[in-house]
Write a protein that holds these residues in place. Structure first.
Motif, PDB file in Angstrom:
ATOM      1  N   THR A  91       0.467  -1.243   0.135  1.00 14.25           N
ATOM      2  CA  THR A  91      -0.089  -0.565  -0.196  1.00 14.25           C
ATOM      3  C   THR A  91       0.924   1.293   0.056  1.00 14.25           C
ATOM      4  O   THR A  91       0.806   2.217  -0.577  1.00 14.25           O
ATOM      5  N   LEU A  95       1.304   4.028  -2.922  1.00 14.07           N
ATOM      6  CA  LEU A  95       0.570   5.617  -2.370  1.00 14.07           C
ATOM      7  C   LEU A  95       2.033   6.068  -3.119  1.00 14.07           C
ATOM      8  O   LEU A  95       1.983   7.522  -2.717  1.00 14.07           O
ATOM      9  N   ASN A 120      -5.779   7.726  -4.032  1.00 17.99           N
ATOM     10  CA  ASN A 120      -6.551   7.678  -2.552  1.00 17.99           C
ATOM     11  C   ASN A 120      -6.902   6.181  -1.191  1.00 17.99           C
ATOM     12  O   ASN A 120      -6.385   6.498  -0.201  1.00 17.99           O
ATOM     13  N   LYS A 121      -7.057   5.562  -1.897  1.00 18.94           N
ATOM     14  CA  LYS A 121      -7.883   4.044  -1.060  1.00 18.94           C
ATOM     15  C   LYS A 121      -6.821   2.803  -1.778  1.00 18.94           C
ATOM     16  O   LYS A 121      -7.109   3.111  -3.050  1.00 18.94           O
ATOM     17  N   VAL A 122      -6.580   1.747  -1.293  1.00 20.42           N
ATOM     18  CA  VAL A 122      -5.996   0.698  -2.134  1.00 20.42           C
ATOM     19  C   VAL A 122      -6.493  -0.291  -0.703  1.00 20.42           C
ATOM     20  O   VAL A 122      -6.560  -0.303  -0.119  1.00 20.42           O
ATOM     21  N   LYS A 123      -7.651  -1.970  -1.992  1.00 18.32           N
ATOM     22  CA  LYS A 123      -7.855  -2.455  -1.073  1.00 18.32           C
ATOM     23  C   LYS A 123      -7.260  -3.651  -1.529  1.00 18.32           C
ATOM     24  O   LYS A 123      -7.265  -4.215  -2.916  1.00 18.32           O
ATOM     25  N   ALA A 132      -8.069  -0.020  -6.639  1.00 13.39           N
ATOM     26  CA  ALA A 132      -7.737   1.346  -5.540  1.00 13.39           C
ATOM     27  C   ALA A 132      -8.860   2.369  -6.431  1.00 13.39           C
ATOM     28  O   ALA A 132      -8.835   2.487  -7.619  1.00 13.39           O
ATOM     29  N   ASP A 133      -8.994   3.639  -5.787  1.00  8.40           N
ATOM     30  CA  ASP A 133      -9.414   4.536  -6.086  1.00  8.40           C
ATOM     31  C   ASP A 133      -8.976   5.682  -6.249  1.00  8.40           C
ATOM     32  O   ASP A 133      -7.747   6.090  -5.546  1.00  8.40           O
ATOM     33  N   TYR A 134      -9.313   6.979  -7.210  1.00  6.50           N
ATOM     34  CA  TYR A 134      -8.071   7.463  -7.782  1.00  6.50           C
ATOM     35  C   TYR A 134      -9.175   8.595  -7.731  1.00  6.50           C
ATOM     36  O   TYR A 134     -10.442   8.682  -8.080  1.00  6.50           O
ATOM     37  N   GLU A 142     -11.717   4.553 -10.965  1.00  2.79           N
ATOM     38  CA  GLU A 142     -11.236   3.218 -10.514  1.00  2.79           C
ATOM     39  C   GLU A 142     -10.014   2.571 -10.854  1.00  2.79           C
ATOM     40  O   GLU A 142     -10.802   2.536 -12.514  1.00  2.79           O
TER      41      GLU A 142
END
Length: 167
Positions: A91, A95, A120-123, A132-134, A142
């Motif tokens: 992660t 990032l 912004n967010k990683v799973k 991931a969300d960007y 995504e």
């Protein structure tokens, strides 16, 4: 007359005690029933939330034993990679690309306007896939990524598919 007044007061006192006793015993019973109902509702809510969380975490490296076993290469003479330590490293590495002046290259988007795209967010879904969300502050999207960990603990990423939502 004094005896009858005392008798009336005595009867009145007994009636007051009976009514007071019945009121307070009913109030305790009502309070206990209300407590039991509230407790049951809360336990049901907690159980429901646990089930929803388990369902949401179905696709995650933390809860996928087969994906975790992928990193246990000790049987083939390889080294063991602990997934608990791998998740934050992967992660953080992904990032870290946000500091690139052109934006994170793993969003699959070129810079549009003055703002760069950053993740912004990683799973981490399993031993191979990341979602991931960007965004760039105005547009959101995504991306589905592949990641690879080699024997030297180098992590590489590969864009599989990306989606940019319209305004």
């Amino acid at each position: 007359m004094k005896k009858s007044l005392m008798l009336y007061l005595f009867i009145l006192a007994i009636l007051m005690n009976v009514f007071t006793y019945s009121f307070y015993s009913g109030e305790v019973k009502f309070g206990q029933e209300r407590y039991d109902k509230t407790t049951k509702k809360l336990r049901d809510s907690i159980s429901l939330m646990k089930n929803k969380l388990a369902e949401a975490d179905y696709f995650s490296l933390e809860h996928n034993e087969n994906a975790q076993n992928y990193f246990d290469n000790s049987a083939s003479g390889g080294k063991v990679i602990l997934y608990e330590k791998l998740i934050p490293v992967v992660t953080e590495k992904l990032l870290d690309f946000n500091s690139n002046p052109k934006g994170n290259p793993y969003t699959g988007q070129d810079q549009i306007g003055p703002n760069k795209f950053i993740i912004n967010k990683v799973k981490i879904l399993n031993h191979r896939w990341i979602i991931a969300d960007y965004s760039n502050g105005e547009l959101w999207g995504e991306v589905l990524l592949k990641y690879f960990v080699d024997n030297d603990d180098n992590i590489t990423f590969e864009i599989n598919q990306t989606w940019l939502y319209q305004k």
